[in-house]
Design a protein around this motif. Structure first.
Motif, PDB file in Angstrom:
ATOM      1  N   ALA A  55       0.816  -1.218   0.000  1.00  0.00           N
ATOM      2  CA  ALA A  55       0.000   0.000   0.000  1.00  0.00           C
ATOM      3  C   ALA A  55       0.849   1.266   0.000  1.00  0.00           C
ATOM      4  O   ALA A  55       0.542   2.227  -0.714  1.00  0.00           O
ATOM      5  CB  ALA A  55      -0.939  -0.008   1.206  1.00  0.00           C
ATOM      6  N   PHE A  56       1.929   1.276   0.789  1.00  0.00           N
ATOM      7  CA  PHE A  56       2.759   2.479   0.869  1.00  0.00           C
ATOM      8  C   PHE A  56       3.342   2.835  -0.485  1.00  0.00           C
ATOM      9  O   PHE A  56       3.256   3.985  -0.951  1.00  0.00           O
ATOM     10  CB  PHE A  56       3.888   2.270   1.885  1.00  0.00           C
ATOM     11  N   TRP A  57       3.943   1.858  -1.163  1.00  0.00           N
ATOM     12  CA  TRP A  57       4.572   2.118  -2.452  1.00  0.00           C
ATOM     13  C   TRP A  57       3.530   2.415  -3.524  1.00  0.00           C
ATOM     14  O   TRP A  57       3.748   3.250  -4.402  1.00  0.00           O
ATOM     15  CB  TRP A  57       5.428   0.924  -2.869  1.00  0.00           C
ATOM     16  N   ARG A  58       2.396   1.737  -3.450  1.00  0.00           N
ATOM     17  CA  ARG A  58       1.342   1.953  -4.445  1.00  0.00           C
ATOM     18  C   ARG A  58       0.774   3.365  -4.349  1.00  0.00           C
ATOM     19  O   ARG A  58       0.486   4.003  -5.364  1.00  0.00           O
ATOM     20  CB  ARG A  58       0.234   0.918  -4.243  1.00  0.00           C
ATOM     21  N   ASP A  59       0.622   3.876  -3.128  1.00  0.00           N
ATOM     22  CA  ASP A  59       0.072   5.218  -2.948  1.00  0.00           C
ATOM     23  C   ASP A  59       1.103   6.308  -3.226  1.00  0.00           C
ATOM     24  O   ASP A  59       0.742   7.421  -3.625  1.00  0.00           O
ATOM     25  CB  ASP A  59      -0.458   5.373  -1.516  1.00  0.00           C
ATOM     26  N   LEU A  60       2.371   6.001  -3.007  1.00  0.00           N
ATOM     27  CA  LEU A  60       3.423   7.002  -3.212  1.00  0.00           C
ATOM     28  C   LEU A  60       3.749   7.200  -4.689  1.00  0.00           C
ATOM     29  O   LEU A  60       4.041   8.325  -5.125  1.00  0.00           O
ATOM     30  CB  LEU A  60       4.686   6.570  -2.456  1.00  0.00           C
ATOM     31  N   GLY A  61       3.690   6.136  -5.460  1.00  0.00           N
ATOM     32  CA  GLY A  61       4.149   6.156  -6.843  1.00  0.00           C
ATOM     33  C   GLY A  61       3.597   7.253  -7.736  1.00  0.00           C
ATOM     34  O   GLY A  61       4.358   7.899  -8.475  1.00  0.00           O
ATOM     35  N   PRO A  62       2.289   7.528  -7.735  1.00  0.00           N
ATOM     36  CA  PRO A  62       1.750   8.520  -8.673  1.00  0.00           C
ATOM     37  C   PRO A  62       2.317   9.922  -8.511  1.00  0.00           C
ATOM     38  O   PRO A  62       2.216  10.736  -9.437  1.00  0.00           O
ATOM     39  CB  PRO A  62       0.243   8.505  -8.360  1.00  0.00           C
ATOM     40  N   TYR A  63       2.911  10.225  -7.355  1.00  0.00           N
ATOM     41  CA  TYR A  63       3.417  11.570  -7.106  1.00  0.00           C
ATOM     42  C   TYR A  63       4.884  11.741  -7.513  1.00  0.00           C
ATOM     43  O   TYR A  63       5.410  12.849  -7.426  1.00  0.00           O
ATOM     44  CB  TYR A  63       3.260  11.918  -5.623  1.00  0.00           C
ATOM     45  N   LEU A  64       5.525  10.665  -7.947  1.00  0.00           N
ATOM     46  CA  LEU A  64       6.939  10.722  -8.298  1.00  0.00           C
ATOM     47  C   LEU A  64       7.126  10.414  -9.782  1.00  0.00           C
ATOM     48  O   LEU A  64       6.354   9.652 -10.372  1.00  0.00           O
ATOM     49  CB  LEU A  64       7.739   9.727  -7.452  1.00  0.00           C
ATOM     50  N   PRO A  65       8.153  10.977 -10.400  1.00  0.00           N
ATOM     51  CA  PRO A  65       8.373  10.765 -11.839  1.00  0.00           C
ATOM     52  C   PRO A  65       8.568   9.311 -12.266  1.00  0.00           C
ATOM     53  O   PRO A  65       8.104   8.945 -13.356  1.00  0.00           O
ATOM     54  CB  PRO A  65       9.630  11.602 -12.116  1.00  0.00           C
ATOM     55  N   PRO A  66       9.251   8.442 -11.484  1.00  0.00           N
ATOM     56  CA  PRO A  66       9.480   7.084 -11.988  1.00  0.00           C
ATOM     57  C   PRO A  66       8.208   6.316 -12.328  1.00  0.00           C
ATOM     58  O   PRO A  66       8.155   5.644 -13.367  1.00  0.00           O
ATOM     59  CB  PRO A  66      10.253   6.419 -10.840  1.00  0.00           C
ATOM     60  N   ARG A  67       7.175   6.376 -11.475  1.00  0.00           N
ATOM     61  CA  ARG A  67       5.933   5.664 -11.787  1.00  0.00           C
ATOM     62  C   ARG A  67       5.312   6.196 -13.075  1.00  0.00           C
ATOM     63  O   ARG A  67       4.884   5.424 -13.943  1.00  0.00           O
ATOM     64  CB  ARG A  67       4.940   5.820 -10.634  1.00  0.00           C
ATOM     65  N   ASN A  68       5.271   7.496 -13.215  1.00  0.00           N
ATOM     66  CA  ASN A  68       4.691   8.084 -14.418  1.00  0.00           C
ATOM     67  C   ASN A  68       5.521   7.755 -15.652  1.00  0.00           C
ATOM     68  O   ASN A  68       4.976   7.511 -16.732  1.00  0.00           O
ATOM     69  CB  ASN A  68       4.571   9.599 -14.237  1.00  0.00           C
ATOM     70  N   GLY A  69       6.846   7.732 -15.482  1.00  0.00           N
ATOM     71  CA  GLY A  69       7.700   7.369 -16.602  1.00  0.00           C
ATOM     72  C   GLY A  69       7.508   5.926 -17.024  1.00  0.00           C
ATOM     73  O   GLY A  69       7.471   5.617 -18.222  1.00  0.00           O
ATOM     74  N   TYR A  70       7.362   5.037 -16.045  1.00  0.00           N
ATOM     75  CA  TYR A  70       7.154   3.623 -16.368  1.00  0.00           C
ATOM     76  C   TYR A  70       5.829   3.416 -17.100  1.00  0.00           C
ATOM     77  O   TYR A  70       5.769   2.704 -18.108  1.00  0.00           O
ATOM     78  CB  TYR A  70       7.179   2.782 -15.095  1.00  0.00           C
ATOM     79  N   ILE A  71       4.769   4.016 -16.595  1.00  0.00           N
ATOM     80  CA  ILE A  71       3.462   3.865 -17.242  1.00  0.00           C
ATOM     81  C   ILE A  71       3.507   4.413 -18.668  1.00  0.00           C
ATOM     82  O   ILE A  71       2.969   3.806 -19.603  1.00  0.00           O
ATOM     83  CB  ILE A  71       2.380   4.576 -16.417  1.00  0.00           C
ATOM     84  N   LEU A  72       4.158   5.552 -18.835  1.00  0.00           N
ATOM     85  CA  LEU A  72       4.248   6.147 -20.164  1.00  0.00           C
ATOM     86  C   LEU A  72       5.015   5.242 -21.117  1.00  0.00           C
ATOM     87  O   LEU A  72       4.610   5.047 -22.275  1.00  0.00           O
ATOM     88  CB  LEU A  72       4.922   7.518 -20.062  1.00  0.00           C
TER      89      LEU A  72
END
Length: 228
Positions: A151-168
């Motif tokens: 839960a911690f990592w899942r909730d944190l990810g959208p606010y940081l560039p790496p998650r957005n970069g991976y999805i993109l």
């Protein structure tokens, strides 16, 4: 069933069209390459700012943003070439669309690193590593998938560039860009905001040149003729 009922109630014919995503390449049967690509892109981003700081002795300069952007374009191309054609990690038909995404990720990290180095000094590099690598990379979901993150990592990810970069990266390569709007907008906000802040800091805040060699530092600190 709901779609069928809706079609009947409106007197329209329901047409179902199957969507087949791009097949995985033989050398990446589990679709993990996009998550692995993040590591050199993130490291390349903060290292570009750090190396520029070491080369110039300053955490900012009039052309710092342009220099970092140029490095991002080149490094994004290098990573794209290696992963696509050498490692064959994704289909070559996606080479050109992947290049600007790689460069965007590098530029975002580089700009953030430059700002933190300007405001915090050398410790800004450490803060960048903690945020982008130690927190950002695990929360990206590239290794295990976002739904399987704690839960911690899942909730944190959208606010940081790496998650957005991976999805993109992942959705652009295998799903023709579907579901990438939010990730792209977040990265562009990061990029534009960081670029504006960096340019303002470069124009308004002057700083003395920091000696990059220990002997130079000793020479400045010790009077002439004295023994360090």
């Amino acid at each position: 069933m709901r779609f069928e009922k809706a079609a009947r109630s409106t007197g329209q014919k329901l047409t179902v069209q199957q969507y087949a995503p791009l097949p995985l390449v033989p050398k990446d049967p589990f679709g993990l390459v996009q998550g692995l690509m993040l590591v050199p892109l993130l490291i390349g981003g903060y290292m570009s700012s750090t190396l520029l700081l070491a080369a110039t002795g300053k955490a900012a300069g009039r052309w710092r943003a342009a220099q970092l952007a140029g490095f991002a374009v080149v490094s994004g191309l290098v990573v794209d070439l290696i992963v696509c054609y050498w490692l064959q990690g994704f289909p070559s038909s996606k080479f050109w669309i992947t290049w600007p995404i790689c460069s965007l990720i590098v530029a975002v990290v580089a700009f953030v690193a430059a700002i933190l180095q300007k405001l915090l000094g050398p410790i800004g590099t450490l803060v960048t590593v903690v945020v982008m690598i130690l927190l950002g990379n695990p929360s990206s979901g590239g290794a295990s998938g976002v739904p399987y993150l704690p839960a911690f990592w899942r909730d944190l990810g959208p606010y940081l560039p790496p998650r957005n970069g991976y999805i993109l990266l992942h959705h652009t390569i295998y799903f023709d860009g579907h579901g990438t709007s939010r990730a792209l907008i977040n990265l562009l906000i990061y990029l534009l905001a960081a670029a504006v802040v960096l340019i303002v800091l470069d124009l308004r805040r002057t700083e003395a040149k920091v000696p990059t060699d220990a002997s130079e530092a000793a020479a400045m600190a010790v009077p002439i003729g004295a023994v360090p």
